[in-house]
Enzyme design. Structure first.
Site, PDB file in Angstrom:
ATOM      1  N   LYS A 183       0.833  -1.218   0.000  1.00 25.74           N
ATOM      2  CA  LYS A 183       0.000   0.000   0.000  1.00 25.74           C
ATOM      3  C   LYS A 183       0.855   1.251   0.000  1.00 25.74           C
ATOM      4  O   LYS A 183       0.475   2.270  -0.589  1.00 25.74           O
ATOM      5  CB  LYS A 183      -0.973  -0.021   1.172  1.00 25.74           C
ATOM      6  CG  LYS A 183      -0.328  -0.007   2.560  1.00 25.74           C
ATOM      7  CD  LYS A 183      -0.381   1.338   3.213  1.00 25.74           C
ATOM      8  CE  LYS A 183       0.134   1.264   4.638  1.00 25.74           C
ATOM      9  NZ  LYS A 183       0.245   2.581   5.279  1.00 25.74           N
ATOM     10  N   THR A 184       2.041   1.211   0.607  1.00 25.58           N
ATOM     11  CA  THR A 184       2.898   2.397   0.618  1.00 25.58           C
ATOM     12  C   THR A 184       3.388   2.717  -0.784  1.00 25.58           C
ATOM     13  O   THR A 184       3.438   3.886  -1.192  1.00 25.58           O
ATOM     14  CB  THR A 184       4.091   2.190   1.568  1.00 25.58           C
ATOM     15  OG1 THR A 184       3.604   1.896   2.875  1.00 25.58           O
ATOM     16  CG2 THR A 184       4.956   3.439   1.630  1.00 25.58           C
TER      17      THR A 184
ATOM     18  N   ASP B 267      -3.481   8.255   4.864  1.00 28.42           N
ATOM     19  CA  ASP B 267      -2.921   6.927   5.131  1.00 28.42           C
ATOM     20  C   ASP B 267      -3.510   6.366   6.422  1.00 28.42           C
ATOM     21  O   ASP B 267      -3.902   7.117   7.316  1.00 28.42           O
ATOM     22  CB  ASP B 267      -1.397   7.047   5.261  1.00 28.42           C
ATOM     23  CG  ASP B 267      -0.708   5.689   5.243  1.00 28.42           C
ATOM     24  OD1 ASP B 267      -1.354   4.698   4.860  1.00 28.42           O
ATOM     25  OD2 ASP B 267       0.479   5.635   5.608  1.00 28.42           O
ATOM     26  N   GLU B 268      -3.583   5.027   6.533  1.00 28.08           N
ATOM     27  CA  GLU B 268      -4.074   4.337   7.742  1.00 28.08           C
ATOM     28  C   GLU B 268      -5.446   4.877   8.182  1.00 28.08           C
ATOM     29  O   GLU B 268      -5.680   5.183   9.347  1.00 28.08           O
ATOM     30  CB  GLU B 268      -3.064   4.482   8.893  1.00 28.08           C
ATOM     31  CG  GLU B 268      -1.668   3.990   8.574  1.00 28.08           C
ATOM     32  CD  GLU B 268      -1.554   2.475   8.506  1.00 28.08           C
ATOM     33  OE1 GLU B 268      -2.601   1.798   8.599  1.00 28.08           O
ATOM     34  OE2 GLU B 268      -0.429   1.966   8.357  1.00 28.08           O
TER      35      GLU B 268
ATOM     36  N   GLN C 156      -7.191  -4.397  10.149  1.00 27.98           N
ATOM     37  CA  GLN C 156      -6.053  -4.048  10.992  1.00 27.98           C
ATOM     38  C   GLN C 156      -6.356  -2.843  11.885  1.00 27.98           C
ATOM     39  O   GLN C 156      -5.436  -2.157  12.327  1.00 27.98           O
ATOM     40  CB  GLN C 156      -4.809  -3.772  10.140  1.00 27.98           C
ATOM     41  CG  GLN C 156      -4.313  -4.985   9.376  1.00 27.98           C
ATOM     42  CD  GLN C 156      -2.964  -4.755   8.715  1.00 27.98           C
ATOM     43  OE1 GLN C 156      -1.927  -4.735   9.363  1.00 27.98           O
ATOM     44  NE2 GLN C 156      -2.985  -4.560   7.406  1.00 27.98           N
TER      45      GLN C 156
ATOM     46  N   ARG D 181       2.399 -10.885  10.615  1.00 29.02           N
ATOM     47  CA  ARG D 181       3.748 -10.331  10.790  1.00 29.02           C
ATOM     48  C   ARG D 181       4.796 -11.326  10.302  1.00 29.02           C
ATOM     49  O   ARG D 181       5.963 -10.964  10.102  1.00 29.02           O
ATOM     50  CB  ARG D 181       4.040 -10.023  12.266  1.00 29.02           C
ATOM     51  CG  ARG D 181       3.191  -8.971  12.937  1.00 29.02           C
ATOM     52  CD  ARG D 181       3.036  -7.706  12.126  1.00 29.02           C
ATOM     53  NE  ARG D 181       1.831  -7.775  11.311  1.00 29.02           N
ATOM     54  CZ  ARG D 181       1.584  -6.966  10.281  1.00 29.02           C
ATOM     55  NH1 ARG D 181       2.460  -6.047   9.942  1.00 29.02           N
ATOM     56  NH2 ARG D 181       0.463  -7.073   9.594  1.00 29.02           N
TER      57      ARG D 181
END
Length: 759
Positions: free
Chosen positions: A40-41, A228-229, A259, A605
């Protein structure tokens, strides 16, 4: 030049089709639903680069909001590499608070401030609130300033000004005086031309709502808005963004509803779930190709999160090889959990794995203690991320200072730490007089404090407070030989008011500190005396602090968000611990779904290997209780997991076949009875009776494993046993639940019977 790729700008190279669509869809509202590890970044920065490269907007016409300075810095650097120096002219790329401060300084007079206002830090905020509490004749010990600060921050995160706080909310502090003190606090801030971090957005929200010209100015300025987020936005951030985006509606939000794990910080997962309702006609683009984890890891995580109803839905996939299945490992108790993980990490290290690529993720900070003690014992380098080492945490240092005072009254450093913790009304002048007497007569501070009580040097109030402390220390010392040292520690923390101090502070941080104090008391039970425990702590604190070597990472799942490791151990997956029973009690189904999102974050993770561990027994508040595996273990798809359950010595305990039931404990925490797999799981745990209550699922065991003073009935003199720290040995003496054991390597030690297993 028929080959279109030759003219393709560099920021589009390497993007998959959904990423490319998210970059090129510039007009209208866009929700980029980006799963864990889906790049996504890269898509977000490419979109920003595209807006600049195609001249759709000048740098000053783009609002790009992040949650951390690090994320803002990374975005600026990435875009700079893609399109050159144009990004340097982006004044509106930054965190919510940084952009809010920039806006507020331009319009400060509209909320009664000057443009050079001061932003208070936490200490200044608490000091100001304490002044207001004292002036209002409120007992600050009963209603701490920190509690009021947390409540005010919560109100500001919700976008509530003092006038918006109703009677019900006001009742949450000092019997209904919360709203009144909030108003006084805001008035005082304006009087000194200051604001706190919550004001940076709240003041701007008020300005945008009440000054149409200012709102229109920013609506015209920002041609494009990027966030973002987005799943982590709170109410005031959401309302602020929605106002700014309503005119042009060119808002692109990037986030993952699966998330959203920060509700305790005010985050509202509902913000991302209702994006399409807030912006009709919005395009939702799902990024589902994962570049991080193996198919088995993604399958396990997807199987768990699919049980949440409040989600937009997506399915992660990868082109990577299948890899290893997710291991589900059952152990006997917490110490074996730490021992087993330590052994597996050492084996991996011998096989060439670098320790930096291994992480242990826990639900609560107090879980790190078992691992820290074990790793120190075997010399395995580790680091704690997102918090201090267990014995370096503030509340643990305070508690140990009390214990040091009891063990050695001449310990001046310990006395200085605890003399006014919690607050006893002993001012600087009173303490200075104690120090003066100690220096003049060459006395330890404790003895000087006792001597000064016979003089008129102190005020009556100071003399009473100091006298109580000196008397308590003397009384606790007299109890050292008559009371088990762990029980003495619990009594000291209670009678000193230290436990009550943290109980009075109604915050998530305070709850964690109380859990750590309970874990400290549990840790003491393993040592034969108070002196032996304090010696252990001293050795732990002297551990080499050289950070140049590779180290295993230990952290909470919350702290691990955004990180990735080749190998991940997920510890403590038991009902009541994870999902947290406290969270479910306080938030019900909504909190349970957030706990499940936390499980999803934990599993994702891992890049190559993930091991989920649950223990059959945990010590809770000094008592052994038997545990059942987390419901999240039951939700793992069987085709993606490999289950193994053993206890010390390799003896089989039980093997769970989760494939029979997708959710064997689904109904338990909801209070609707026992799930379909309950009887099977209970039967495989031994002769036990399980009881489900709203507070905790516990097991009343009828076997010999208990902590009662009567001791275990399955042990006898000369019997060979195993201790997770001292190894193998033979029982030399039995006194109730205490054993004298001649260990083969460690010599004779006195231990509790609950810490040994029959070899």
């Amino acid at each position: 030049m028929n080959d279109q790729s030759l003219a393709e700008p560099p920021y589009l190279k390497g993007l998959n089709p959904p990423q490319r669509e998210a970059v090129l869809t510039t007009d209208g509202p866009v929700l980029m639903l980006a799963g864990a590890g889906t790049g996504k970044t890269a898509a977000l920065t490419a979109r920003l680069a595209h807006l600049l490269y195609t001249r759709k907007a000048w740098p000053s016409e783009i609002l790009a909001v992040t949650f951390t300075n690090r994320a803002a810095r990374e975005m600026r650097e990435r875009v700079g590499r893609l399109v050159g120096e144009a990004v340097e002219g982006m004044p509106w790329l930054g965190t919510f608070h940084a952009i809010g401060a920039k806006m507020l300084r331009r319009h400060a007079e509209l909320v009664g401030l000057q443009s050079n206002f001061t932003i208070l830090d936490t200490d200044d905020q608490l000091r100001l609130l304490k002044q207001l509490i004292i002036a209002a004749d409120i007992d600050e010990k009963r209603f701490p300033a920190r509690s009021l600060a947390g409540l005010i921050d919560e109100w500001k995160n919700k976008g509530l000004a003092p006038a918006d706080v109703d009677a019900g909310e006001s009742e949450r502090y000092a019997n209904g005086r919360g709203g009144e003190l909030y108003q006084q606090y805001q008035d005082r801030l304006k009087a000194v031309n200051a604001c706190d971090f919550g004001d940076l957005l709240l003041h701007m929200l008020v300005i945008l709502r009440t000054h149409r010209d200012v709102l229109e100015q920013y609506q015209q300025r920002f041609r494009y808005i990027m966030v973002d987020e987005y799943q982590d936005t709170n109410s005031v951030q959401y309302l602020w963004l929605r106002l700014l985006a309503q005119e042009r509606k060119n808002i692109a939000c990037v986030g993952d509803d699966d998330q959203s794990i920060y509700s305790w910080r005010g985050a509202q997962v509902e913000n991302i779930l209702r994006f399409e309702k807030d912006f009709p006609g919005a395009k939702v683009i799902r990024l589902e190709q994962n570049y991080r984890s193996t198919p088995h890891i993604l399958g396990a995580a997807g199987g768990v999160i699919a049980h949440n109803s409040g989600r937009l839905g997506k399915t992660l996939w990868t082109e990577l090889d299948a890899g290893e299945k997710v291991r589900v490992l059952g152990v006997w108790d917490g110490p074996e959990e730490a021992r087993r993980v330590g052994e597996e990490i050492e084996a991996a290290q011998r096989g060439g794995t670098t320790l930096d690529h291994i992480a242990i993720l826990v639900r609560a900070q107090h879980q790190t203690r078992e691992f820290e003690d074990r790793f120190i014992a075997i010399g395995l380098p580790y680091r704690i991320v997102g918090g201090a080492r267990f014995y370096e945490r503030l509340e643990i240092r305070d508690a140990i200072a009390y214990l040091r005072m009891v063990n050695q009254p001449a310990d001046d450093l310990a006395f200085e730490r605890i003399v006014n913790t919690p607050k006893r009304g002993l001012g600087d002048k009173a303490l200075a007089k104690v120090h003066q007497l100690a220096r003049a007569e060459g006395l330890p501070l404790t003895l000087a404090a006792a001597r000064i009580l016979d003089t008129d040097e102190l005020t009556p109030q100071a003399r009473r407070s100091l006298g109580r402390l000196v008397g308590d220390i003397a009384r606790w010392r007299d109890m050292v030989t008559s009371l088990p040292h762990a029980e003495l520690a619990r009594q000291i923390l209670d009678e000193s008011g230290y436990t009550a101090m943290w109980q009075a502070e109604k915050s998530a941080e305070a709850a964690g500190r109380l859990e750590n104090l309970s874990e400290l008391v549990r840790a003491m039970e393993e040592y034969e005396s108070l002196g032996a425990f304090l010696e252990h702590v001293s050795l732990v604190m002297e551990r080499d602090g050289d950070n140049r070597q590779a180290e295993v990472t230990i952290m909470t799942i919350h702290a691990a968000k955004g990180l990735e490791f080749d190998t991940v151990f997920l510890a403590g997956w038991e009902e009541g611990l994870f999902p947290s029973q406290r969270a479910i009690d306080e938030g019900g189904t909504k909190s349970l779904e957030e706990e499940r999102r936390l499980a999803y974050v934990a599993i994702t993770r891992a890049r190559r290997r993930a091991t989920i561990i649950h223990a059959a027994n945990r010590r809770i508040y000094g008592q052994w209780t038997s545990s059942i595996p987390s419901r999240f273990v039951g939700e793992l798809p069987p085709e993606h997991i490999e289950a193994e359950t053993t206890m010390s010595g390799g003896e089989s305990l039980w093997r769970a076949n989760w494939s029979e039931h997708a959710d064997p404990f689904a109904n338990v925490a909801r209070g609707t009875g026992r799930g379909p797999g309950w009887q099977r799981a209970a039967g495989q745990m031994g002769q036990s009776t399980f009881t489900a209550t709203p507070k905790r699922i516990v097991e009343t065991r009828t076997s010999a494993v208990s902590l009662g003073n009567k001791g275990r009935t399955d042990l006898s003199l000369g019997q060979r046993v195993f201790h997770q720290k001292f190894g193998y040995g033979a029982i030399a003496e039995i006194e109730g639940n205490k054993l004298e054991i001649d260990f083969e390597s460690a010599g004779r030690k006195r231990v509790m019977d609950s810490f040994v297993t029959i070899a």
